[in-house]
Design an enzyme around this catalytic site. Sequence first.
Site, mmCIF file in Angstrom:
data_model
loop_
_atom_site.group_PDB
_atom_site.id
_atom_site.type_symbol
_atom_site.label_atom_id
_atom_site.label_comp_id
_atom_site.label_asym_id
_atom_site.label_seq_id
_atom_site.Cartn_x
_atom_site.Cartn_y
_atom_site.Cartn_z
ATOM 1 N N CYS A 299 13.098 -0.648 12.770
ATOM 2 C CA CYS A 299 14.082 -1.581 12.212
ATOM 3 C C CYS A 299 13.708 -2.380 11.217
ATOM 4 C CB CYS A 299 14.611 -2.427 13.634
ATOM 5 S SG CYS A 299 12.789 -3.586 14.166
ATOM 6 N N ARG B 233 22.723 21.409 -19.130
ATOM 7 C CA ARG B 233 21.982 20.923 -18.026
ATOM 8 C C ARG B 233 22.889 20.413 -16.871
ATOM 9 N NH1 ARG B 233 18.776 15.972 -21.119
ATOM 10 N NH2 ARG B 233 20.532 14.808 -21.552
ATOM 11 N N GLY C 99 17.451 10.191 -23.500
ATOM 12 C CA GLY C 99 17.060 9.061 -24.492
ATOM 13 C C GLY C 99 15.791 8.703 -24.156
ATOM 14 N N MET D 153 12.501 10.417 -24.321
ATOM 15 C CA MET D 153 11.368 10.930 -25.060
ATOM 16 C C MET D 153 12.059 11.297 -26.594
ATOM 17 S SD MET D 153 9.721 13.100 -21.935
ATOM 18 C CE MET D 153 11.102 14.023 -21.503
ATOM 19 N N SER E 113 10.301 0.073 19.090
ATOM 20 C CA SER E 113 11.242 0.067 17.602
ATOM 21 C C SER E 113 10.029 -0.302 16.590
ATOM 22 C CB SER E 113 12.141 -1.012 17.582
ATOM 23 O OG SER E 113 12.724 -1.020 16.232
#
Length: 912
Positions: free
Chosen positions: A860, A340, A105, A107, A793
């Site tokens: 982290c 597809r 939807g 293009m 860390s």
Amino acid sequence: MKEYVYSFGGGQADGDGKMRDLLGGKGAGLAEMSKAGVPVPPGFTISTEVCTLFFENGNKVPGEVDEQIAKALEKLEKQMGKKLGAGEDPLLVSVRSGAKFSMPGMMNTILNLGLNDESTEALARKTGNARFAYDCYRRFIQMFGEVALHIDMAKFDHIFDSRKAKARAKLDTDLTAEDLKSIIGEYKKLVKKETGSEFPQSPLKQLTLARDAVFNSWNTPKAIYYRRMEKIPDSIGTAANVQAMVFGNMGDNSGTGVGFTRNPSTGERAFYGEFLVNAQGEDVVAGIRTPQPITELEQVMPEAYRQLREITTNLEKHYRDVQDFEFTVEEGKLYMLQTRNGKRTGPAAVRVAVDMVEEGLISKKEAVQRVAPNQLDQLLHPVLDPAMRKGLQKIATGLPASPGAAVGRAAFSSEDAVHLAEGGPVILVRKETTPDDIHGMDVSKGILTAVGGLTSHAAVVARGMGRPCVVGASSVAVNEATKQATILFEGKKLTLKEGDWISLDGTLGEVYLGQCKTNEPDPKSHYFASFMEWADEFRGDFGVRANADIPRDAKAARMFGAEGIGLCRTEHMFFAEDRIPHMQAMILARDEKTRKNALKKLLPMQRKDFAGLFEAMDGFPVVIRTLDPPLHEFLPKRENLMVDIAKLPNATGREKKEMAATYGVSVGELKKHLPELLHRVEELHEFNPMLGHRGCRLGVTYPEVTEMQARAIFEAAAQVAKKGVKVIPEVMIPLVGNVKELQNQKAIVVKVAEEVLGAAGLKDLKYYVGTMIEIPRAALTADDIAREAEFFSFGTNDLTQTTMGLSRDDYTKFSKQYEDLKIFKADPFAVLDQDGVGKLVEHAVKMGRKARPDLEVGICGEHGGEPSSVEFCYRAGMNYVSCSPYRVPIARLAAAQAAISGDGKAEAQRTA
């Protein structure tokens, strides 16, 4: 000459299904189906390279491409025995987009190209069906007018609807040939009015304009937005597919439909889709008529249905994936227009992957690669019920900061949230959150803020807590004093009051007025458990830990497969209602003795928290970061204090009691306490707190704070270890930039550890002392730091800020322009900047391991749960990533995919 145009059809094709880069998904599918003998209307594909040339050439196609298109059209005309838009049996074609990756939807498509005044009459004579011919022409003018001539579709709709009303036609199909002829006349007048020119009658001009419109649709705002959302590169372009038309609107023995070989929502192995009798393709998706379930095609057109089932089943086996297909039946004959690999939800993706392994279609390795890591989000959080959502009014949109659905009554302060939560679920609505809001966030089902980005306080904390969160909803103006918010959304203004029900979608960043039902996921299902087990097989020894501050979060992390805690932020523990007064007393203290007395009261509380974490992580490491934020964050805001000091002399008895409860003192102490507090707040004021007196700098100037925290950690470790629980404490010193800072803080930690563990008879309990690498100097001098640190860390939130000179809270003010202009590929606080920050990380890993070969390295920051950043961490040779508990499965899958695609160098570096 280089080939730019590829023909297909009639059992032959110039390309094949492997040429998706060049032909796009649609073109590659058409070529592959043609070669397999599937009934495909013939045509040709103009490659994605032409799209690139088109933009490079000032929105014009080079002459050599035009020549190839002319030859391909001539070949098509010979195959069909017809001429484009000419003769008594005119050839009509469709022109459709088709990028490598599906962009449904986004293009443009044009059908019935080749029709003009003459060919429409010829089509009417040829078919003996004037209504059919005029219906095709009016559709063509309407689609071409919108797509190629840029005329607002609403203007065409107005003409069409007016004629329907005049003819008293309930359905489009009730309009007669004369009605349609009249509509065509009005459409042509509209084109002349809007463009200043007549509707183009030349079929070749129509083809040129349609092709260019398809290429231009690659850069429409909606297509650009979709690519950014789906992380599809802007550079790949779209192909344009020109294909002979077949007609589903030739009567009751014709029809059109779309479908999937399996249910794309659930993954169930069931034929899924819709069709319409006597219609063209856009009717199915446009909602003009209500389609029928595809299974009912068996009663309407049994032979076409039988063929469709046989062909699509074979296509799924051929591609070994769910197929999304389009078809048309023209007077009883089936044609396939597209196949597809089908887009699907997260739950469907996991189920299909597992089912296909069990069916023998794909291997476990392929299954693990079939699911995008972020799709797992949908399996881990509640979702708003789709049917109920449709009936609610959307009132705001923002950034999807933490996924999931939450429904509750609006509260505009943390205190009010705590009070309201006693009677039911609450959504905390704030302009922005601060650490002071932790108690309100904790009791709320979801969080909504008017400002802030994906790495703002609200976003980071909400993700860690597993709370749905929408941030940056700029249409929401919060007034805490009046306990309401004014919302201006899509031209409508409304007032949201305390206690009003709202429904929050943290996955999409949407807010609805009203109470929506939520549907709970099942992360322990057979499909999810099997899939994650396979992912872990391929992940190997690359670890995934969780950021967790309290035992509840640690338990959630273990449920999602975390192999330890990579970050426990001790400061979050201090904001609890029973602790903040002691923390403030410590800050207000003017001498070490008074500070230590306040810290003694915090010690047992911290010890209890740490014990809970160690118990939840039995046998796994727990990384505990010592105090990081500046002290002023634990004190009230200067402005609020000044207001309360001004109000105090005239406050009622009730108001004074509420004030005393807020500040943790008696009513009699308020007069003395508030000015002292204000004075201390002003003393602690910093021009740039982020680079000020925080992290290890606090521990250096107030060693008793580090000592208290170390004591709480090791007393908890000893207490839990004596119960038979395996404890692995890792003490992390934040914001180190100079190795001497680490030496200073490590000495305190080691001294306390030896004292506590020795007294407990646990001298052999292994612990580690390391640091966060979060400022550039630490990364650049990583070899020096690694001689003291037993682990690194990477705190990539702060490392990104300090490397790029960019505040994560202020970046949102100009982020859109930077990302639209492609200055940044993505938000650097959401997706790790591998070219800049990443180079510092790689340097630090290399130099750190050079000084200490067994150095443990992890991350982290928020990037620890973002798939492309996880892949980078794997390649950089880290031992683990750490992320919020609800992103642990995502990181596990991303790490597995990185291991599958890796070359083994990173693994060798990790295990050296």
